[in-house]
Design an enzyme around this catalytic site. Structure first.
Site, short mmCIF file in Angstrom:
data_model
loop_
_atom_site.label_atom_id
_atom_site.label_comp_id
_atom_site.label_asym_id
_atom_site.label_seq_id
_atom_site.Cartn_x
_atom_site.Cartn_y
_atom_site.Cartn_z
N GLY A 149 -48.25 -7.11 -98.59
CA GLY A 149 -49.47 -5.86 -98.99
C GLY A 149 -50.77 -7.15 -98.79
O GLY A 149 -50.77 -7.80 -98.52
N CYS A 150 -51.25 -6.39 -98.82
CA CYS A 150 -52.75 -7.12 -97.68
C CYS A 150 -53.46 -8.10 -99.06
O CYS A 150 -54.44 -8.74 -98.92
CB CYS A 150 -53.92 -5.89 -97.36
SG CYS A 150 -55.12 -4.86 -99.38
#
Lengths: 346, 346, 346, 346
Positions: A149-150
């Site tokens: 995930g970012c």
């Protein structure tokens, strides 16, 4: 040439993959699937690609996609890649999943966090967590990658050296993150209108954010002690970028020199992670459109806290850029292939 | 106190009316109707009103609204206020319609432009076109007001003195308008996401814009010659404001002095229209949040063209501000009542 | 490898050149000069280049620069490249001047427009005007290039086919241009502060803009009739991009088909100019960070006017991108070398 | 009517004061001084005030200012109001200083923080710290007010109830603040150009920020225990607003109910501070242009930390709005006089 397909090519992650893959010298694009826009010329849907691609979006026919491709990027909302990945495992094809379905190793945590059943539990151990700075050797030989995930990428790159070397109290970590709006996706909603966000700033889900288990999983697997993090995401009225301000209490006897040395040493051979010199502070836009991460590391002697500033592009190192880096590693290419572009300033 | 209700209070025009009406010393708010949010506390839907209002949105019950109110603002999409207005005409209530249904006097033009039937043709002549600078005397005695469109207001204030005094070739008019995004309304759509618009600029419907008939109707009724305009709307990535750059060929013998005198004279007693001195150029934000219009008027001796720069706030003089000005005129109040706020800079 | 130097590397044009040249496979950077930052590490001044370059800015020593380089880009304010270019002509070095000193062929017009003396009149005829779409063959053999202005490039690409084929009244042209703020340069001034410009929009110098003579020079040299243009520049509160809305009266008997055919034909082999299909409208950001130009061409049957929408990136096709394209042509490289990057959306 | 003058009226604080004071029903503006623009018509310098004021800026003649005024607002950089205030004390005039010179009670701390000598030490005890929520009774009778800093106001309103009631560990406080760019003032600098900041986000001076002593002074004077805060300011690319995310470890046995009750009780009679209901989250723009503060208060049971979100407008409650509130209190007016405007959304 690596034959590459994208499943779910009409969101922001999909379009950013195209931006990286079209000029990539070792990639040939095969299928770009879209449920809603099958049959449409890609440049008609994405006019900013005019002159650079001559393909149409197609219906998702998994057998054809998995047969015709060496590598498939899956860009679907969580819950949608488990069955697809299970099917893919019956073909000779590599998969990089940019969604969340295979990031969490603990099935209970996954199901509680995302409120869906883990439909492919057997595949879970086949998926390598695609953070090259931690798992490069595993990625080299991986068939399946769970792309991080970012927010998580930003937090992990900012914390791993400190956690690995036990420089900080693992219960004291606070991650105050700010992201551009593309992190919320391309779906229509009043909340994301320019008129609602410009000139504005807000937090969202300060207590319940679903990326906390992913951060804690990866920090705990790197630590001898139990790590617990406080994490608050905020929305900046800009298109892209993540800026994480990270606080943690430093263990007794640890100096700023120790900390900087750990970070510089951890990332000295990394092509995309840059630890700034003392006195330099990162600006979010300085990695915009790239796969880069910039880190600033400081010890506040007055309070005894480590302060890390960690910046990435949420669509770059936080999604499509990291996915391309993983592809390069999986196929034995130089890691910067197709990832040499420079951030746009101004 | 004037008892005021708003039909359709949850769009941008409705919220801007609330922003003007809540502190208005002569107004008492009665019904604020909303189909989708009836029963919801207004401050819960509009948290920026916290501390300034204690009302709930209600279902639209036209009889109650028209009975309980001295004045009703209708903020509905075109096509929806004709039947309501017909019903209102059986009550003792004034109506200001912020939609388009009664702006066009020619029924055929209305129906062709908006693709709906004019369901209240008999009322059409009762509606006064609510541009005080042209129709103030009529507005004083009006029961029903058709509040002008935002682009149209910007164009008319910039052109009326030149057209009335035949200073320009009436076939040579080009209006290049730029608007903030709130002019496109509050509905969810990908086109209006911050991520699609920030850093961007575009034209929309350059040939087919539905405001052209309204502009031409009001210029023609002020001119001895037939006026035809070229009109191109563009979208600026900001919340609000309209900036119109207007070009027209000047008739032989007309000097810049003639032109400036006409404009200064036309607007010298107007509380909200300001003709800037030579050398001053308007900036769109200088009227943001207000009912003001600023005009710059120049003659390009080299090309023989008049260039007018006309700025308003699309939600102010272009919608809610002008509606409140009309209300003030209808009820004999000083025109600036509730409209004295100053633009926000920065 | 082409040995390349930049004189004046610390403005926005200079940094954009670096963004294009650092990853350019055929370029080796030699001298990057800066009066104010000589001795500073480039990445320290431009942290967004961290990890991609290891050079220092140097004092301008013209002899060394011209001796050591095959090509020198001059990025100085007008008035500063005439003497330098005169000196360069005594060395075996090519020059691309991104300033205005050699764009205007008429010395009187230059001196009146820029209020400086043309100090190198003999060189003027050696400089080729660097618009490849008009002068590609000359550029191939040129030693010196006067790189066009950004507004001018946008206007010329939008008008040349119509002017060359006499499709429009050459006295009727109105160019309403809008630019991002980087076009105003990187110097400190209150006018360009975020706080003054965000949420704002304004025109500047509507009558006196110095790019008019350059536009008229290049249109007149392509036309049998005298061309005169109205030109109004505006400032959009975004970083980069130019959007020109161009109006002109169409000559009798000309159809939209004629017009579109002329434009499609003129640009069919151009690698960077794309004429959109009917119904498609360009968005400024769709060429952001690239050397591309997108054009939309329409005939308004109602008014008899041609409307052209022309978009470029002012720092790309409007400055550094076009300069690199010129370099590629001068050195016999494929024109897209180093210019294949795709615009960033969102 | 209160006769009011402003010393230093051409910065953002000065213009915001004008925005509040011009429509204020009990205020008459006398002298607006400006060193750089004396003699200039106010509307010529601030065109957004066109139509609302007819005064010129004047040279600062302190004797005239202090003689002619009931109240003087001083809007000068730190170091410049000490001598002026000393002079003012020989006249019958009240002073509200919007600068920093009299905020810090400890002279050594002041001199170390601001690197200037405290030139009016005797006046220090006469100055009341102008936070009405803490010092309202003192303000009523004050002759001199030290108006609080913007970050400080945001932090204090978010922390005071928790500190006063000893709900949190006073050594555990972390304040992660984000501000719009107007907080950095109106001076020209490359750092504040739109082109440098749009699309960007950064921290500044994370360890050394000069507002820390002011925060700690006011928290310590409200606490039985020693309070130490971590404070990191960041820059959001918007015009105005402050958003503070505040973390602190909750003391044993304290429940979320206790916390919310303390905050609701502390602010229940405050006209400008609104504690949001559980589940509501503040958005920075919801107080834009107003003197309001919105607070969200939550206990994270998982980590045992209190999370407070505190929003104000840095030019409103953070500067000019608070100054006008103080004026109202000093002169016995209702506190909301001239401060009833509603935030602008969108």
């Amino acid at each position: 040439m690596i034959k590459v397909s994208i499943i779910g090519a009409t969101g922001y992650t999909g379009s950013e993959l195209l931006r990286y893959l079209i000029p990539h010298q070792d990639v040939e694009l095969i299928h770009l699937t879209s449920r809603s826009h099958a049959g449409t010329q890609v440049t008609s849907y994405y006019p900013f690609l005019t002159g650079s691609i001559d393909l149409k979006f197609t219906e998702l026919k998994p057998d054809a996609v998995f047969t015709d491709s060496d590598l498939v990027f899956i860009c679907l909302p969580h819950g949608h890649s488990m069955e697809l990945s299970a099917l893919a495992s019956t073909f000779d094809v590599k998969v990089i999943d940019l969604g969340a379905d295979f990031r969490l190793k603990n099935i209970d945590v996954y199901e509680e966090t995302y409120k869906v059943e883990q439909a492919a539990p057997n595949l879970l151990k086949e998926f390598v967590y695609g953070l090259p700075e931690k798992y490069r050797e595993d990625i080299k030989n991986a068939q399946y990658i769970a792309n991080p995930g970012c927010f998580v990428t930003s937090a992990l790159l900012g914390l791993l050296p400190a956690v690995v070397h036990a420089l900080i109290d693992p219960q004291s970590i606070i991650i105050d993150s700010k992201t551009g709006v593309s992190g919320a996706g391309r779906s229509a909603s009043v909340d994301k209108l320019l008129t609602e966000l410009t000139g504005n700033f807000k937090a969202y889900n300060p207590l319940l954010h679903r990326h906390i288990p992913e951060i804690e999983q990866e920090l705990n697997s790197a630590s001898e002690h139990t790590v617990q993090v406080q994490f608050t995401p905020h929305l900046i009225p800009v298109e892209r970028g993540i800026f994480s301000t990270i606080y943690a209490s430093v263990e007794d006897g640890i100096t700023e020199r120790d900390i900087i040395d750990s970070y510089k040493s951890a990332y000295q051979h990394e092509p995309f992670v840059h630890v700034l010199d003392k006195g330099e502070l990162p600006q979010m836009k300085h990695v915009s459109g790239t796969n880069n991460c910039q880190l600033s590391v400081q010890l506040d002697e007055r309070t005894g806290r480590l302060i890390v500033l960690s910046i990435i592009d949420n669509l770059g190192k936080g999604a499509a850029g990291q996915a391309v880096q993983n592809m390069n590693i999986m196929f034995g290419l130089p890691e910067k292939t197709g990832l040499a572009a420079i951030a746009m300033m101004p």
